[in-house]
Design a protein around this motif. Structure first.
Motif, mmCIF file in Angstrom:
data_model
loop_
_atom_site.group_PDB
_atom_site.id
_atom_site.type_symbol
_atom_site.label_atom_id
_atom_site.label_comp_id
_atom_site.label_asym_id
_atom_site.label_seq_id
_atom_site.Cartn_x
_atom_site.Cartn_y
_atom_site.Cartn_z
ATOM 1 N N GLU A 88 24.635 -23.469 11.222
ATOM 2 C CA GLU A 88 24.433 -22.675 12.432
ATOM 3 C C GLU A 88 25.752 -22.137 12.981
ATOM 4 O O GLU A 88 25.773 -21.087 13.624
ATOM 5 N N ARG A 89 26.838 -22.836 12.716
ATOM 6 C CA ARG A 89 28.133 -22.421 13.253
ATOM 7 C C ARG A 89 28.853 -21.427 12.332
ATOM 8 O O ARG A 89 29.985 -21.025 12.615
ATOM 9 N N ALA A 90 28.195 -21.027 11.258
ATOM 10 C CA ALA A 90 28.803 -20.078 10.320
ATOM 11 C C ALA A 90 28.568 -18.630 10.714
ATOM 12 O O ALA A 90 29.189 -17.724 10.142
ATOM 13 N N ALA A 91 27.718 -18.400 11.703
ATOM 14 C CA ALA A 91 27.310 -17.039 12.052
ATOM 15 C C ALA A 91 28.503 -16.156 12.399
ATOM 16 O O ALA A 91 29.358 -16.528 13.206
ATOM 17 N N GLY A 92 28.557 -14.999 11.771
ATOM 18 C CA GLY A 92 29.532 -13.972 12.107
ATOM 19 C C GLY A 92 30.889 -14.108 11.460
ATOM 20 O O GLY A 92 31.724 -13.189 11.560
ATOM 21 N N LEU A 93 31.171 -15.205 10.778
ATOM 22 C CA LEU A 93 32.516 -15.409 10.240
ATOM 23 C C LEU A 93 32.819 -14.506 9.048
ATOM 24 O O LEU A 93 33.964 -14.069 8.874
ATOM 25 N N ARG A 94 31.814 -14.201 8.245
ATOM 26 C CA ARG A 94 32.050 -13.265 7.140
ATOM 27 C C ARG A 94 32.375 -11.877 7.677
ATOM 28 O O ARG A 94 33.240 -11.175 7.141
ATOM 29 N N GLU A 95 31.694 -11.489 8.744
ATOM 30 C CA GLU A 95 31.960 -10.182 9.350
ATOM 31 C C GLU A 95 33.380 -10.112 9.913
ATOM 32 O O GLU A 95 33.973 -9.026 9.995
ATOM 33 N N LEU A 96 33.950 -11.246 10.293
ATOM 34 C CA LEU A 96 35.306 -11.276 10.828
ATOM 35 C C LEU A 96 36.369 -11.274 9.740
ATOM 36 O O LEU A 96 37.553 -11.115 10.035
ATOM 37 N N GLY A 97 35.951 -11.492 8.476
ATOM 38 C CA GLY A 97 36.919 -11.428 7.386
ATOM 39 C C GLY A 97 36.923 -12.604 6.438
ATOM 40 O O GLY A 97 37.696 -12.611 5.467
ATOM 41 N N ALA A 98 36.093 -13.630 6.681
ATOM 42 C CA ALA A 98 36.058 -14.777 5.780
ATOM 43 C C ALA A 98 35.432 -14.388 4.451
ATOM 44 O O ALA A 98 34.359 -13.770 4.410
ATOM 45 N N ASP A 99 36.088 -14.731 3.351
ATOM 46 C CA ASP A 99 35.519 -14.480 2.024
ATOM 47 C C ASP A 99 34.444 -15.500 1.690
ATOM 48 O O ASP A 99 33.491 -15.187 0.981
ATOM 49 N N ARG A 100 34.634 -16.734 2.183
ATOM 50 C CA ARG A 100 33.631 -17.781 1.982
ATOM 51 C C ARG A 100 33.521 -18.604 3.257
ATOM 52 O O ARG A 100 34.504 -18.769 3.988
ATOM 53 N N VAL A 101 32.320 -19.126 3.506
ATOM 54 C CA VAL A 101 32.100 -20.032 4.638
ATOM 55 C C VAL A 101 31.464 -21.294 4.083
ATOM 56 O O VAL A 101 30.397 -21.244 3.469
ATOM 57 N N LEU A 102 32.127 -22.438 4.316
ATOM 58 C CA LEU A 102 31.666 -23.715 3.796
ATOM 59 C C LEU A 102 31.326 -24.660 4.937
ATOM 60 O O LEU A 102 31.874 -24.549 6.035
ATOM 61 N N THR A 103 30.439 -25.601 4.656
ATOM 62 C CA THR A 103 30.173 -26.690 5.597
ATOM 63 C C THR A 103 30.699 -28.021 5.074
ATOM 64 O O THR A 103 30.642 -29.025 5.775
ATOM 65 N N ASP A 104 31.198 -28.020 3.844
ATOM 66 C CA ASP A 104 31.740 -29.234 3.230
ATOM 67 C C ASP A 104 32.837 -28.809 2.266
ATOM 68 O O ASP A 104 32.608 -27.965 1.392
ATOM 69 N N LEU A 105 34.011 -29.373 2.422
ATOM 70 C CA LEU A 105 35.128 -28.991 1.557
ATOM 71 C C LEU A 105 34.868 -29.367 0.105
ATOM 72 O O LEU A 105 35.458 -28.770 -0.811
ATOM 73 N N ALA A 106 33.970 -30.335 -0.107
ATOM 74 C CA ALA A 106 33.625 -30.720 -1.477
ATOM 75 C C ALA A 106 32.861 -29.624 -2.214
ATOM 76 O O ALA A 106 32.678 -29.702 -3.442
ATOM 77 N N GLU A 107 32.438 -28.588 -1.488
ATOM 78 C CA GLU A 107 31.708 -27.483 -2.115
ATOM 79 C C GLU A 107 32.611 -26.609 -2.978
ATOM 80 O O GLU A 107 32.130 -25.760 -3.719
ATOM 81 N N THR A 108 33.911 -26.775 -2.875
ATOM 82 C CA THR A 108 34.837 -25.950 -3.651
ATOM 83 C C THR A 108 35.895 -26.819 -4.311
ATOM 84 O O THR A 108 36.286 -27.862 -3.772
#
Length: 273
Positions: free
Chosen positions: A138-158
């Motif tokens: 839910e807290r990821a909203a809008g971050l890609r539009e601001l310039g984030a290439d990726r949005v993660l909720t867990d650092l283990a995802e990458t």
């Protein structure tokens, strides 16, 4: 002397509120209009719209401010948006200009907060490959539009390695970020919203190759130069203010509760009646 029209709340300063003496005027960030110019002529003239950043006692109807802590607000920039800059915008700006991030991998933790929102935008403007880390989908909203290439909720995802980490969370996440840090990379600690301790596993601070580092942040030097640069980016449409909650300063108690409950994405700005 500045007649304040908007104040901006910061998580960090509210953590220290009980350390201030009773009756103290709190706050550091605001925006308003100069009603009395500095007697030595060093500041903006009467009638100038200004942003106040990292200045003491800013949550007031009028505040005396060193001209070195002011940025002139250009035409077309809303005063409420200018009030949101202060600590959050300047912190992100100062950390990201410490090294070139062009074509580098940058991790922003707590990216849905005030510092995080500014950092995502500024890192993207500087040419970085930006990964934003948030606490929930839910807290990821809008971050890609601001310039984030990726949005993660867990650092283990990458499995990526990062050249620079701007961390606002602290706690166990710092140890996780350390294990994801590239050779020669740096973690800049600018906050500790988790309130948790950081424990590094045995041997994790030893490594071959170019040294990695952890840097603290506590730059309290005057903010006028950075505020001017950031306001210029806002006027050019290249930087937006992440205001997630607007209200009246008489509702400050509810605003503080919303901030600590993590119900606000970005900054809280309150109008001073």
């Amino acid at each position: 002397m500045v007649e304040v029209q908007h104040i901006s709340l910061n998580f960090g300063e509210l953590n220290y509120v009980r350390q201030w003496p009773d009756g103290a005027v709190h706050g550091h960030d605001a925006a308003g209009v100069v009603v009395r110019a500095a007697s030595d002529g060093s500041g903006p003239p009467e009638g100038t719209r200004v942003a106040v950043g990292m200045a003491p006692h800013a949550w007031a109807e009028r505040v005396a401010v060193s001209p070195a802590s002011l940025g002139t607000v250009p035409e077309g920039v809303d005063l409420a948006d200018a009030a949101a800059l202060g600590i959050a915008g300047v912190t992100a700006f100062r950390v990201l200009r410490k090294r070139s991030v062009l074509a580098r991998d940058v991790l922003i933790t707590g990216a849905s907060g005030g510092v995080g929102h500014f950092a995502v935008q500024l890192a993207a403007l500087a040419g970085a490959r930006v990964t934003a880390l948030v606490g929930s989908p839910e807290r990821a909203a809008g971050l890609r539009e601001l310039g984030a290439d990726r949005v993660l909720t867990d650092l283990a995802e990458t499995g990526d390695r990062f050249d620079l980490v701007l961390d606002t969370v602290g706690g166990p996440l710092v140890a996780q970020a350390w294990s994801s840090l590239a050779e020669g990379g740096t973690i800049h600690l600018v906050g500790y919203s988790s309130g948790q301790e950081t424990t590094f596993p045995p041997g994790s601070l030893f490594g071959f190759g170019e040294p990695r580092s952890i840097a603290t942040y506590g730059d309290m030097t005057p903010t006028g130069g950075e505020l001017t640069d950031l306001l210029g980016l806002m006027a050019a449409g290249r930087l937006s203010a992440p205001v997630g909650l607007r209200g009246d300063w008489q509702g400050v108690a509810d605003a503080v509760r919303a901030l600590f409950a993590r119900k606000v994405h970005g900054k809280i700005v309150l109008a001073v009646a």
